[in-house]
Design a protein around this motif. Structure first.
Motif, PDB file in Angstrom:
ATOM      1  N   GLN A   1     -13.725 -17.924   3.108  1.00 32.79           N
ATOM      2  CA  GLN A   1     -13.682 -17.043   2.347  1.00 32.79           C
ATOM      3  C   GLN A   1     -13.006 -17.332   1.004  1.00 32.79           C
ATOM      4  OE1 GLN A   1     -11.917 -13.421   4.244  1.00 32.79           O
ATOM      5  NE2 GLN A   1     -12.077 -12.380   2.408  1.00 32.79           N
ATOM      6  N   ASN A   2     -13.464 -17.038  -0.196  1.00 30.94           N
ATOM      7  CA  ASN A   2     -12.759 -17.258  -1.514  1.00 30.94           C
ATOM      8  C   ASN A   2     -12.202 -15.759  -1.542  1.00 30.94           C
ATOM      9  OD1 ASN A   2     -12.003 -17.395  -4.184  1.00 30.94           O
ATOM     10  ND2 ASN A   2     -13.407 -19.047  -4.489  1.00 30.94           N
ATOM     11  N   LYS A   3     -10.866 -15.662  -1.385  1.00 34.51           N
ATOM     12  CA  LYS A   3     -10.069 -14.382  -1.542  1.00 34.51           C
ATOM     13  C   LYS A   3     -10.072 -14.020  -2.989  1.00 34.51           C
ATOM     14  CE  LYS A   3      -8.108 -14.407   2.953  1.00 34.51           C
ATOM     15  NZ  LYS A   3      -6.829 -14.324   3.829  1.00 34.51           N
ATOM     16  N   ASP A   4      -9.894 -15.104  -4.025  1.00 30.95           N
ATOM     17  CA  ASP A   4      -9.717 -14.687  -5.224  1.00 30.95           C
ATOM     18  C   ASP A   4     -11.085 -13.978  -5.926  1.00 30.95           C
ATOM     19  OD1 ASP A   4      -7.074 -15.669  -5.215  1.00 30.95           O
ATOM     20  OD2 ASP A   4      -7.707 -17.670  -5.757  1.00 30.95           O
ATOM     21  N   LYS A   5     -12.090 -14.354  -5.613  1.00 29.30           N
ATOM     22  CA  LYS A   5     -13.380 -14.091  -6.013  1.00 29.30           C
ATOM     23  C   LYS A   5     -14.066 -13.256  -5.167  1.00 29.30           C
ATOM     24  CE  LYS A   5     -14.058 -17.932  -9.133  1.00 29.30           C
ATOM     25  NZ  LYS A   5     -15.071 -19.249  -9.566  1.00 29.30           N
TER      26      LYS A   5
ATOM     27  N   TYR B   1     -18.618 -17.368   2.373  1.00 31.07           N
ATOM     28  CA  TYR B   1     -19.641 -18.384   2.628  1.00 31.07           C
ATOM     29  C   TYR B   1     -19.766 -18.526   4.091  1.00 31.07           C
ATOM     30  CZ  TYR B   1     -19.283 -19.266  -2.494  1.00 31.07           C
ATOM     31  OH  TYR B   1     -18.883 -18.809  -3.769  1.00 31.07           O
TER      32      TYR B   1
ATOM     33  N   SER C   1     -24.177 -16.765   1.433  1.00 25.93           N
ATOM     34  CA  SER C   1     -22.906 -16.321   0.675  1.00 25.93           C
ATOM     35  C   SER C   1     -23.098 -14.742   0.881  1.00 25.93           C
ATOM     36  CB  SER C   1     -22.777 -16.350  -0.732  1.00 25.93           C
ATOM     37  OG  SER C   1     -23.730 -16.002  -1.794  1.00 25.93           O
TER      38      SER C   1
ATOM     39  N   LEU D   1     -13.933 -25.150   1.216  1.00 28.45           N
ATOM     40  CA  LEU D   1     -13.763 -24.829  -0.126  1.00 28.45           C
ATOM     41  C   LEU D   1     -13.031 -25.864  -0.799  1.00 28.45           C
ATOM     42  CD1 LEU D   1     -13.556 -21.038  -0.623  1.00 28.45           C
ATOM     43  CD2 LEU D   1     -15.660 -22.313  -0.382  1.00 28.45           C
TER      44      LEU D   1
ATOM     45  N   GLY E   1     -13.330 -24.037  -5.622  1.00 27.42           N
ATOM     46  CA  GLY E   1     -14.303 -23.101  -4.954  1.00 27.42           C
ATOM     47  C   GLY E   1     -15.564 -23.437  -4.769  1.00 27.42           C
TER      48      GLY E   1
ATOM     49  N   VAL F   1     -18.407 -25.240  -2.230  1.00 26.67           N
ATOM     50  CA  VAL F   1     -18.517 -25.340  -0.958  1.00 26.67           C
ATOM     51  C   VAL F   1     -19.047 -26.633  -0.375  1.00 26.67           C
ATOM     52  CG1 VAL F   1     -19.451 -24.123   0.960  1.00 26.67           C
ATOM     53  CG2 VAL F   1     -19.380 -23.010  -1.262  1.00 26.67           C
TER      54      VAL F   1
ATOM     55  N   THR G   1     -20.603 -23.870  -7.180  1.00 22.94           N
ATOM     56  CA  THR G   1     -20.949 -22.266  -7.179  1.00 22.94           C
ATOM     57  C   THR G   1     -20.956 -21.991  -8.712  1.00 22.94           C
ATOM     58  OG1 THR G   1     -18.338 -22.242  -7.390  1.00 22.94           O
ATOM     59  CG2 THR G   1     -19.397 -21.728  -5.374  1.00 22.94           C
TER      60      THR G   1
END
Length: 367
Positions: A272-276, A280, A295, A322, A326, A328, A346
């Motif tokens: 998980q990309n928590k900022d965005k 995935y 995604s 990641l 960011g 993958v 990405t």
């Protein structure tokens, strides 16, 4: 995203049987600290990066870091058959699931926990599997079996690294396979049934400090195949009912529910990309019948397939991570015994091959 798919031949009865056979009763074994003397794992002065690639060689395991779109060698570790690796650079904790063969030819896995200069070996059971570490890196959650064929489950178990002891889980729930997760530092969640209680197929929550168990989510529409905790109150659930799969978002606090897609029949790795607010995962597509990279936009809950022909098949057991930008990192395979490492950009929505030759690679990430 196209949602046409092939029909699955597995019946609901068989699915129930498989789920129950994978379940297990609560553990009653003795404390693991009574096992063999501590043995060091020779990782020397290797500085593990945020993403580590392990390549299994015949006489050693080579470690790599990701440098843009290339791999850099960072060191070697012994030629043990490493099945899994979990680590935290900040806490100097390294957990290895190692496959061992005893003098009688019997498989007897070990969990090696290295913290600082000390190493603890857990080898009480024949088989350990599916290790998951708490967010604060103090406890590990896993399941164990009495036999190498994994037909005699002992249940899910928790081991406290700092206090060198097992935390007993007091539950009557028969946990289905590896469908369990850390919710936060004190709570785990798992899907299962209570054998003598009708309609008890729920996702349960267990507090490891108080020993209190409660129903976390009871509105499932079918048999739960996998779960992923987005936050303390948000969860993704992959379930199956009469050969129809659904990937659904739930907010247990607000009661919100959102169907994401019906095209996924398996999820093997999630990052998980928590900022965005992007997630995935490696999933099996009903449309293509193979594994691909997907995604989910957690703002809109739109699910997109990101890989098709490059690679043709994503390695479902190759790991997922990641990089600092960011992007993958994942593995793809064209044969049964070898794979390659790929990077999904990405920003440009493009996939690139970053290994020069196929080998036996596995991706691990800093917790």
């Amino acid at each position: 995203m196209k949602r046409t798919g092939r029909l699955l031949s597995t019946t609901l009865v068989l699915i129930i049987a498989l789920n129950i056979s994978a379940c297990s009763k609560s553990n009653t074994n003795k404390n693991n600290s009574q096992n063999t003397p501590e043995v060091s794992i020779d990782i020397g002065s290797i500085k593990f990066p945020n993403v580590t690639i392990l390549c299994r060689k015949s006489d050693y395991n080579q470690l790599f870091s990701i440098n843009g779109d290339t791999l850099d060698k960072i060191g070697k570790i012994p030629t043990e058959d490493i099945l899994d690796l979990i680590y935290s650079k900040e806490k100097d904790v390294y957990i290895f699931l190692v496959k061992k063969i005893d003098k009688n030819g019997k498989i007897a896995n070990q969990i090696k926990i290295k913290k600082g200069n000390n190493t603890k070996i857990l080898n009480e059971s024949s088989i350990y599997a599916d290790i998951k570490i708490s967010p604060n890196n103090n406890n590990i959650l896993f399941r164990s079996f009495k036999d190498a064929n994994m037909n005699m489950p002992e249940g899910i178990r928790i081991y406290n690294i700092d206090e060198d002891k097992e935390i007993k889980i007091k539950t009557k729930v028969l946990v289905s396979g590896n469908v369990y997760q850390w919710l936060d530092d004190e709570n785990i969640i798992y899907y299962g049934i209570i054998s003598d209680k009708p309609n008890s197929g729920h996702i349960y929550k267990y507090n490891i400090k108080s020993g209190e168990e409660s129903v976390y989510l009871d509105k499932l529409e079918g048999l739960c195949c996998n779960i992923y905790s987005i936050s303390k109150d948000e969860i993704l659930v992959l379930d199956n009912r009469e050969d129809e799969y659904k990937l659904t978002y739930y907010n247990v606090k607000t009661g919100d529910k959102k169907l994401i897609c019906k095209n996924i029949s398996d999820m093997t790795a999630v990052v998980q990309n928590k900022d965005k607010k992007l997630l995935y995962f490696i999933g099996e597509s009903l449309q293509s019948g193979g594994y691909s990279l997907f995604s989910i936009d957690l703002n809109t809950f739109e699910c997109s397939q990101l890989t098709y022909d490059l690679p043709k098949n994503v390695d479902k057991l190759g790991g997922l991570a990641l990089d600092p930008k960011g992007n993958v990192i994942f593995a793809g395979k064209d044969s049964e015994d070898k794979n390659d490492i790929y990077i999904y950009d990405t920003k440009n929505n493009s996939t690139s091959l970053i290994t020069n030759s196929s080998n036996n690679y596995k991706i691990y990430k800093n917790n």
